[in-house]
Design a protein around this motif. Structure first.
Motif, PDB file in Angstrom:
ATOM      1  N   SER A  85       0.764  -1.182  -0.068  1.00 55.77           N
ATOM      2  CA  SER A  85       0.115  -0.127  -0.055  1.00 55.77           C
ATOM      3  C   SER A  85       0.883   1.266  -0.047  1.00 55.77           C
ATOM      4  N   LYS A  86       2.143   1.338   0.752  1.00 58.99           N
ATOM      5  CA  LYS A  86       2.834   2.313   0.657  1.00 58.99           C
ATOM      6  C   LYS A  86       3.701   2.700  -0.925  1.00 58.99           C
ATOM      7  N   ASN A  87       3.858   1.505  -1.106  1.00 57.28           N
ATOM      8  CA  ASN A  87       4.350   1.663  -2.803  1.00 57.28           C
ATOM      9  C   ASN A  87       3.428   2.322  -3.722  1.00 57.28           C
ATOM     10  N   ARG A  88       2.069   1.898  -3.577  1.00 59.42           N
ATOM     11  CA  ARG A  88       1.023   2.395  -4.532  1.00 59.42           C
ATOM     12  C   ARG A  88       0.795   3.720  -4.101  1.00 59.42           C
ATOM     13  N   ARG A  89       1.379   4.613  -5.056  1.00 57.62           N
ATOM     14  CA  ARG A  89       1.071   6.274  -4.606  1.00 57.62           C
ATOM     15  C   ARG A  89       1.332   6.840  -6.014  1.00 57.62           C
ATOM     16  N   VAL A  90       0.983   8.187  -5.807  1.00 65.70           N
ATOM     17  CA  VAL A  90       1.145   9.268  -6.686  1.00 65.70           C
ATOM     18  C   VAL A  90       2.022  10.350  -6.145  1.00 65.70           C
ATOM     19  N   GLU A  91       3.301  10.693  -6.655  1.00 58.77           N
ATOM     20  CA  GLU A  91       4.107  11.682  -6.199  1.00 58.77           C
ATOM     21  C   GLU A  91       3.763  12.848  -7.097  1.00 58.77           C
ATOM     22  N   MET A  92       3.730  14.144  -6.504  1.00 56.33           N
ATOM     23  CA  MET A  92       3.619  15.267  -7.270  1.00 56.33           C
ATOM     24  C   MET A  92       4.721  16.115  -6.922  1.00 56.33           C
ATOM     25  N   VAL A  93       5.948  16.272  -7.965  1.00 60.35           N
ATOM     26  CA  VAL A  93       7.304  16.860  -7.629  1.00 60.35           C
ATOM     27  C   VAL A  93       7.002  18.436  -8.107  1.00 60.35           C
ATOM     28  N   ILE A  94       7.042  19.177  -7.034  1.00 61.11           N
ATOM     29  CA  ILE A  94       7.039  20.866  -7.414  1.00 61.11           C
ATOM     30  C   ILE A  94       8.524  21.168  -7.685  1.00 61.11           C
ATOM     31  N   MET A  95       8.891  21.422  -8.904  1.00 63.63           N
ATOM     32  CA  MET A  95      10.319  21.629  -9.066  1.00 63.63           C
ATOM     33  C   MET A  95      10.551  22.963  -8.892  1.00 63.63           C
ATOM     34  N   GLU A  96      12.219  23.186  -8.917  1.00 66.17           N
ATOM     35  CA  GLU A  96      12.686  24.388  -8.695  1.00 66.17           C
ATOM     36  C   GLU A  96      12.167  25.420 -10.022  1.00 66.17           C
ATOM     37  N   ASN A  97      12.130  26.594  -9.871  1.00 65.72           N
ATOM     38  CA  ASN A  97      11.646  27.547 -10.934  1.00 65.72           C
ATOM     39  C   ASN A  97      12.242  27.232 -12.178  1.00 65.72           C
ATOM     40  N   ASN A  98      13.651  27.169 -12.213  1.00 60.52           N
ATOM     41  CA  ASN A  98      14.095  27.061 -13.600  1.00 60.52           C
ATOM     42  C   ASN A  98      14.537  25.785 -14.113  1.00 60.52           C
ATOM     43  N   THR A  99      14.067  24.685 -13.431  1.00 59.81           N
ATOM     44  CA  THR A  99      14.178  23.306 -13.832  1.00 59.81           C
ATOM     45  C   THR A  99      12.909  22.822 -14.435  1.00 59.81           C
ATOM     46  N   GLU A 100      13.215  22.279 -15.653  1.00 54.82           N
ATOM     47  CA  GLU A 100      12.226  21.745 -16.326  1.00 54.82           C
ATOM     48  C   GLU A 100      11.793  20.268 -16.176  1.00 54.82           C
TER      49      GLU A 100
END
Length: 259
Positions: free
Chosen positions: A244-259
């Motif tokens: 259950s821990k591995n079943r997940r959705v991650e939202m990575v809020i990236m640094e401003n100048n990083t694509e």
């Protein structure tokens, strides 16, 4: 009888060999003058050599063995840039972009972003369902599968939409690029819609982005969807709790100048 005094002959003028030597030097000089007069000067090469001597890079870092007659005057001219050609060689000027952040500035930016996200989660009572962490990629929000999806499906459940609405409010206050990543456990899945965990993880990431775009009018260019399947577990797939821990959705809020 008086002894006859011998007179010493005084040598006057240059030695005799000097006459022969001077004639030889004169003949050699005439010979080179004739060679120069019969030769043709390559203007392109001549201008290139002349330009190389004009370039101060050749002599800039080597002290001159000849003392300057007016050192104070020459030094002032050099400091003022009057005799330099710095602007004739633009490639020597360091290219500095105002948008480029130093590593310290990028670090401070991510730390501030993490503080803002943590404060938002506290104020909206999301710490029990959403975890935030600071990584080299940016600030990572982890949403467990049970919050957003039913088992083996990629359609967002109604009970999960209020959580996405709160996250959408957070994202509306910051301009950062967001990378949405879908993850599953290692148990295989196979049906007509999702032949494997690759399709399921990618579909879940796309469902989150589609909801934010359609319901909250976010710009499409801000998001990237990635499906990792079971390739990046955070804990070993050895028990139901770890699955259950591995079943997940991650939202990575990236640094401003990083694509």
């Amino acid at each position: 009888m008086k002894r006859r005094s011998t007179r010493r002959k005084s040598n006057s003028g240059a030695p005799k060999w000097m006459v022969t030597y001077s004639d030889m030097v004169t003949l050699i000089l005439v010979f080179f003058i004739l060679l120069f007069s019969m030769s043709q000067i390559d203007l392109v090469k001549f201008e290139a050599i002349s330009e190389s001597f004009k370039n101060r890079m050749i002599f800039e870092f080597y002290p001159s063995p000849v003392p300057m007659e007016n050192p104070t005057e020459n030094t002032s001219n050099q400091e003022s840039g009057k005799n330099s050609n710095e602007f004739e060689n633009p490639t020597q000027i360091e290219n500095i972009n105002d948008r480029d952040d130093t590593p310290e500035e990028a670090e401070d930016s991510l730390d501030k972003l993490m503080g803002d996200v943590g404060q938002y989660l506290d104020n909206n009572s999301l710490n029990n369902v959403v975890s935030a962490s600071r990584t080299e990629r940016g600030v990572v929000l982890v949403l467990q599968e049970s919050i957003l999806f039913d088992s083996g499906k990629a359609v967002i459940v109604d009970s999960g939409k209020p959580f996405l609405d709160k996250i959408a409010k957070l994202l509306s206050n910051i301009p950062n690029h967001v990378k949405v990543e879908g993850h599953t456990d290692n148990r295989p899945i196979s049906n007509f819609r999702y032949p494997s965990n690759w399709e399921l993880s990618g579909a879940r990431a796309s469902s989150v982005i589609r909801y934010l775009i359609n319901e909250k009018n976010f710009d499409n260019s801000r998001f990237t969807a990635v499906g990792y399947g079971a390739t990046r577990p955070i804990v070993p797939n050895t028990s139901a709790i770890n699955w259950s821990k591995n079943r997940r959705v991650e939202m990575v809020i990236m640094e401003n100048n990083t694509e």
